[in-house]
Design a protein around this motif. Structure first.
Motif, short mmCIF file in Angstrom:
data_model
loop_
_atom_site.label_atom_id
_atom_site.label_comp_id
_atom_site.label_asym_id
_atom_site.label_seq_id
_atom_site.Cartn_x
_atom_site.Cartn_y
_atom_site.Cartn_z
N LEU A 187 -7.35 26.70 -19.24
CA LEU A 187 -7.16 25.95 -20.48
C LEU A 187 -5.70 26.00 -20.92
O LEU A 187 -5.14 24.98 -21.33
N PHE A 188 -5.07 27.19 -20.80
CA PHE A 188 -3.67 27.33 -21.17
C PHE A 188 -2.79 26.45 -20.28
O PHE A 188 -1.87 25.77 -20.76
N SER A 189 -3.04 26.46 -18.98
CA SER A 189 -2.27 25.64 -18.04
C SER A 189 -2.42 24.15 -18.38
O SER A 189 -1.44 23.40 -18.36
N LEU A 190 -3.64 23.73 -18.69
CA LEU A 190 -3.88 22.33 -19.01
C LEU A 190 -3.08 21.90 -20.24
O LEU A 190 -2.41 20.86 -20.22
N ILE A 191 -3.12 22.71 -21.30
CA ILE A 191 -2.39 22.36 -22.52
C ILE A 191 -0.88 22.38 -22.27
O ILE A 191 -0.15 21.52 -22.77
N MET A 192 -0.40 23.34 -21.46
CA MET A 192 1.03 23.37 -21.13
C MET A 192 1.44 22.12 -20.35
O MET A 192 2.52 21.56 -20.55
N TYR A 193 0.57 21.69 -19.43
CA TYR A 193 0.87 20.48 -18.66
C TYR A 193 0.83 19.24 -19.56
O TYR A 193 1.58 18.28 -19.33
N VAL A 194 -0.02 19.24 -20.55
CA VAL A 194 -0.03 18.13 -21.51
C VAL A 194 1.28 18.10 -22.29
O VAL A 194 1.86 17.04 -22.51
N PHE A 195 1.77 19.30 -22.69
CA PHE A 195 3.07 19.37 -23.36
C PHE A 195 4.18 18.87 -22.45
O PHE A 195 5.08 18.12 -22.88
N GLN A 196 4.15 19.29 -21.18
CA GLN A 196 5.16 18.86 -20.22
C GLN A 196 5.07 17.35 -20.00
O GLN A 196 6.10 16.67 -19.87
N TYR A 197 3.86 16.85 -19.95
CA TYR A 197 3.64 15.41 -19.82
C TYR A 197 4.27 14.68 -21.00
O TYR A 197 4.96 13.65 -20.82
N MET A 198 4.07 15.18 -22.21
CA MET A 198 4.63 14.56 -23.41
C MET A 198 6.16 14.52 -23.34
O MET A 198 6.79 13.50 -23.66
N GLU A 199 6.75 15.62 -22.89
CA GLU A 199 8.21 15.68 -22.77
C GLU A 199 8.73 14.67 -21.76
O GLU A 199 9.71 13.97 -22.00
N ASN A 200 8.06 14.59 -20.62
CA ASN A 200 8.48 13.64 -19.58
C ASN A 200 8.35 12.20 -20.05
O ASN A 200 9.24 11.37 -19.82
N VAL A 201 7.24 11.89 -20.70
CA VAL A 201 7.00 10.52 -21.14
C VAL A 201 7.98 10.10 -22.23
O VAL A 201 8.49 8.98 -22.23
N ILE A 202 8.30 11.00 -23.15
CA ILE A 202 9.19 10.64 -24.26
C ILE A 202 10.64 10.52 -23.78
O ILE A 202 11.44 9.80 -24.37
N ASN A 203 10.97 11.22 -22.67
CA ASN A 203 12.35 11.17 -22.16
C ASN A 203 12.61 9.98 -21.26
O ASN A 203 13.71 9.42 -21.27
N LEU A 204 11.62 9.59 -20.46
CA LEU A 204 11.85 8.51 -19.49
C LEU A 204 12.31 7.20 -20.12
O LEU A 204 13.22 6.56 -19.60
N PRO A 205 11.73 6.75 -21.24
CA PRO A 205 12.23 5.53 -21.85
C PRO A 205 13.69 5.64 -22.32
O PRO A 205 14.42 4.65 -22.32
#
Length: 276
Positions: free
Chosen positions: A239-257
């Motif tokens: 569960l911790f890994s999943l939430i951390m990957y969601v945070f990492q996903y958010m960072e990647n998505v907000i930076n790419l644009p």
């Protein structure tokens, strides 16, 4: 010598730094997963996961430092070559344009040295995170794909306006040395005012895009937590890994644009520099 020609001339060095960037990005992608393993192992009294996490951190350090040492020397030489070429292509001894384009050349090289590694890391990180999320929870995975489409649509809609504002800003920038050389405070004040007006318009556009994107991403984060709970994930490490990957996903998505907008600006700069 055009930008593509320079890339071909130094293709081996570009290839080597690209290899280091990709390796560093893959190592960074593994951290949340290894942290999750270390947590689950520690709960069971095993420290193998913690040792593996430490080795991963050491490998990331060696690759990261090595790439930065190599890049600083490579891109310094590249700037010398590109700057000389850009200046030699300008006719009629126009110092204002030469000064502006030398600064633009530096901006282009800084993108290659600093922003390009981050861009590649974000792209690899985004695809890698999405794959890992799919392995951990399919419902969160489907939601992540939908969110990516929404956010990139937001920035794509504003791309033409971004190009237009960047062109106007660079047009004004190329007048700067001429304006300064006239020693006319009123004309200089007007020039600086126009420069700031174009910057403000660009930042305002970015603020609107970012705000909408952030609302979408925070909604996705909340939904991910709810989905994970309803799907019955009981292993704390998973569960911790999943939430951390969601945070990492958010960072990647907000930076790419943001990289996309920067790429639009640099495309306009490259075309301007390569004009004969």
């Amino acid at each position: 010598m055009g930008f593509k020609t320079l890339i071909k001339k130094h293709k081996l060095k570009f290839g080597f730094t690209l290899f280091l960037i990709i390796t560093e990005a893959f190592l960074a992608l593994l951290f949340p997963l290894f942290i999750g393993y270390a947590i689950d192992g520690a709960i069971k009294g095993s420290y193998n996961g913690a040792i593996q996490l430490g080795l991963l951190g050491l490998a990331a350090l060696i690759i990261g430092v090595g790439r930065r040492v190599f890049d600083s020397r490579f891109y310094a030489k590249l700037f010398q070559s590109m700057g000389s070429t850009a200046i030699s292509m300008i006719e009629n001894n126009r110092p204002s344009v030469k000064s502006a384009r030398l600064s633009m050349t530096r901006e282009l090289v800084e993108f290659l040295e600093n922003s390009l590694p981050e861009l590649i890391s974000n792209i690899i990180g985004l695809f890698g995170v999405i794959i890992i999320i799919a392995m951990l929870n399919l419902n969160v995975f489907y939601s992540s794909l939908f969110v990516v489409l929404i956010i990139f649509q937001i920035y794509w809609i504003s791309s033409k306006k971004t190009i237009r504002l960047n062109k106007s800003s660079n047009d004004e920038f190329e007048k700067q040395v001429d304006v300064i050389s006239k020693n006319n405070n009123e004309e200089l004040s007007l020039h600086l005012k126009k420069m700031m007006q174009w910057n403000i318009k660009l930042y305002d556009l970015e603020a609107v895009n970012f705000s909408i994107s952030w609302i979408v991403l925070v909604s996705f984060l909340i939904a991910s937590i709810i989905i994970s709970g309803s799907d019955g994930i009981v292993q704390y490490g998973v569960l911790f890994s999943l939430i951390m990957y969601v945070f990492q996903y958010m960072e990647n998505v907000i930076n790419l644009p943001l990289f996309y907008q920067n790429a639009l600006r640099l495309k306009e700069i490259r075309e301007r520099i390569e004009q004969v």
